[in-house]
Design a protein around this motif. Structure first.
Motif, PDB file in Angstrom:
ATOM      1  N   ALA A 140       1.481  -1.215  -0.255  1.00 13.99           N
ATOM      2  CA  ALA A 140      -0.286  -0.063   0.361  1.00 13.99           C
ATOM      3  C   ALA A 140       0.812   1.330   0.412  1.00 13.99           C
ATOM      4  O   ALA A 140       1.721   0.926   0.103  1.00 13.99           O
ATOM      5  N   GLY A 141      -0.035   2.192  -0.209  1.00 15.14           N
ATOM      6  CA  GLY A 141       0.720   3.408  -0.687  1.00 15.14           C
ATOM      7  C   GLY A 141      -0.102   4.835  -0.345  1.00 15.14           C
ATOM      8  O   GLY A 141      -0.905   4.770   0.136  1.00 15.14           O
ATOM      9  N   PHE A 142       0.789   5.360   1.078  1.00 13.46           N
ATOM     10  CA  PHE A 142      -0.107   6.715   1.454  1.00 13.46           C
ATOM     11  C   PHE A 142       0.767   8.052   0.911  1.00 13.46           C
ATOM     12  O   PHE A 142       2.210   8.276   0.523  1.00 13.46           O
ATOM     13  N   VAL A 143       0.244   9.204   0.968  1.00 21.31           N
ATOM     14  CA  VAL A 143       1.488  10.330   0.423  1.00 21.31           C
ATOM     15  C   VAL A 143       0.261  11.136   1.861  1.00 21.31           C
ATOM     16  O   VAL A 143      -0.666  11.819   2.098  1.00 21.31           O
ATOM     17  N   ALA A 144       1.489  12.893   1.875  1.00 18.60           N
ATOM     18  CA  ALA A 144       0.861  13.384   2.763  1.00 18.60           C
ATOM     19  C   ALA A 144       1.688  14.528   2.083  1.00 18.60           C
ATOM     20  O   ALA A 144       2.631  14.893   1.294  1.00 18.60           O
ATOM     21  N   TYR A 145       1.387  16.288   2.635  1.00 18.73           N
ATOM     22  CA  TYR A 145       1.977  17.357   1.620  1.00 18.73           C
ATOM     23  C   TYR A 145       2.273  18.051   2.829  1.00 18.73           C
ATOM     24  O   TYR A 145       1.265  19.675   3.106  1.00 18.73           O
ATOM     25  N   PRO A 146       3.700  18.276   3.859  1.00 19.22           N
ATOM     26  CA  PRO A 146       3.488  18.901   5.334  1.00 19.22           C
ATOM     27  C   PRO A 146       4.135  20.053   4.030  1.00 19.22           C
ATOM     28  O   PRO A 146       4.661  19.814   3.178  1.00 19.22           O
ATOM     29  N   ASP A 147       4.257  21.123   5.336  1.00 18.06           N
ATOM     30  CA  ASP A 147       5.361  21.960   5.210  1.00 18.06           C
ATOM     31  C   ASP A 147       6.670  22.489   4.606  1.00 18.06           C
ATOM     32  O   ASP A 147       7.110  22.656   4.653  1.00 18.06           O
ATOM     33  N   ASP A 148       6.806  21.604   6.016  1.00 19.65           N
ATOM     34  CA  ASP A 148       8.590  20.719   5.506  1.00 19.65           C
ATOM     35  C   ASP A 148       8.704  19.141   5.085  1.00 19.65           C
ATOM     36  O   ASP A 148       8.622  18.454   7.348  1.00 19.65           O
ATOM     37  N   PRO A 149       8.535  18.870   3.901  1.00 16.79           N
ATOM     38  CA  PRO A 149       8.982  17.124   4.104  1.00 16.79           C
ATOM     39  C   PRO A 149      10.315  17.020   4.761  1.00 16.79           C
ATOM     40  O   PRO A 149      10.459  15.347   5.143  1.00 16.79           O
ATOM     41  N   GLY A 150      10.754  17.573   4.668  1.00 21.46           N
ATOM     42  CA  GLY A 150      12.922  17.144   5.513  1.00 21.46           C
ATOM     43  C   GLY A 150      12.715  17.165   7.194  1.00 21.46           C
ATOM     44  O   GLY A 150      13.403  16.632   7.826  1.00 21.46           O
ATOM     45  N   ALA A 151      11.715  17.558   7.748  1.00 17.17           N
ATOM     46  CA  ALA A 151      11.217  16.879   9.122  1.00 17.17           C
ATOM     47  C   ALA A 151      11.123  15.974   9.403  1.00 17.17           C
ATOM     48  O   ALA A 151      10.526  15.189   8.881  1.00 17.17           O
ATOM     49  N   PRO A 152      11.455  15.359  10.713  1.00 22.36           N
ATOM     50  CA  PRO A 152      11.800  14.502  11.486  1.00 22.36           C
ATOM     51  C   PRO A 152       9.740  13.440  11.151  1.00 22.36           C
ATOM     52  O   PRO A 152       8.778  14.395  11.632  1.00 22.36           O
TER      53      PRO A 152
END
Length: 228
Positions: A140-152
């Motif tokens: 399965a695959g999932f995606v999110a669009y955070p403000d900072d993709p490099g954050a922990p």
């Protein structure tokens, strides 16, 4: 829903399948975080609480043809009991797709490209005979669009009895880091960027410094020869 992944070549060998292990591939780019998960279907049902009725037909077998009509809603259901935080803030991941495959025929599952291939409904042929849940492996695959993709990233997975994981962690095109993790009940999974933007800057600075020194040394040798 966007379906663009950080593509990394490789992963030509099939990953071994363990009955009670969950595989994770984490990929990031400058606007998104993608997580691909692999596990036996029974683990998805018994540990993650996935409703088996979303996969099986009236005969107790999985009708592969029906999965070709789109499975993002099944992926959403699989993720319902996962708590995700990015930079300490609640993160919303949406399901991209979900596919099942014969348990004894594992797919390559190391890179983000492997993850995209594994969840591709049209890319996996149906077995000659319908399979039951215990005979299948789930991707399965999932995606999110955070403000900072490099954050922990912190994930709290359904984990009543302890969970074994194989985590393939990719930075922004950086080196692959794989690690085996045993999560005791209640312990979250922490994901930090390996080879993140700062590391890339350091590498570039070192490379530029090396070129400058090499150029300076070359000019020095040329000056000596010219003087001679």
């Amino acid at each position: 829903m966007a379906r663009t992944a950080l593509v990394v070549a490789g992963g030509l060998t099939c990953s071994p399948v363990l009955a009670d292990r969950v595989e994770l591939i984490v990929a990031r780019d400058d606007r998104s975080v993608e997580i691909f998960m692999g596990m036996p279907v029974l683990t998805a049902v018994d540990t993650f609480g996935l409703d088996a009725g979303m996969l099986i037909g009236s005969d107790g077998r999985v009708p592969f043809e029906s999965l070709q009509e789109g499975t993002w809603q099944i992926a959403d259901a699989l993720w319902e009991r996962v708590e995700a935080r990015i930079a300490g803030q609640t993160a919303t991941f949406e399901g991209m797709s979900l596919m099942v495959h014969p348990l004894n025929q594992p797919l390559p599952f190391v890179t983000p490209l492997d993850g995209l291939t594994a969840i591709s409904v049209c890319g996996v042929p149906a077995p000659e005979a319908p399979r039951g849940l215990r005979d299948l492996y789930l991707y399965a695959g999932f995606v999110a669009y955070p403000d900072d993709p490099g954050a922990p990233i912190t994930l709290r997975l359904p984990n009543p009895e302890g969970l074994d994981l194989l985590v393939q962690d990719h930075g922004f095109g950086g080196p692959l880091r794989d690690r085996h993790v045993h999560l005791p009940p209640g312990k979250p999974l922490e994901l930090a960027v390996p080879g993140g933007p700062l590391a890339v800057v350091v590498v570039v600075m070192v490379a530029v410094s090396g070129l400058f020194l090499a150029f300076a040394a070359g000019r020095s040798r040329w000056s000596v020869r010219a003087s001679a």
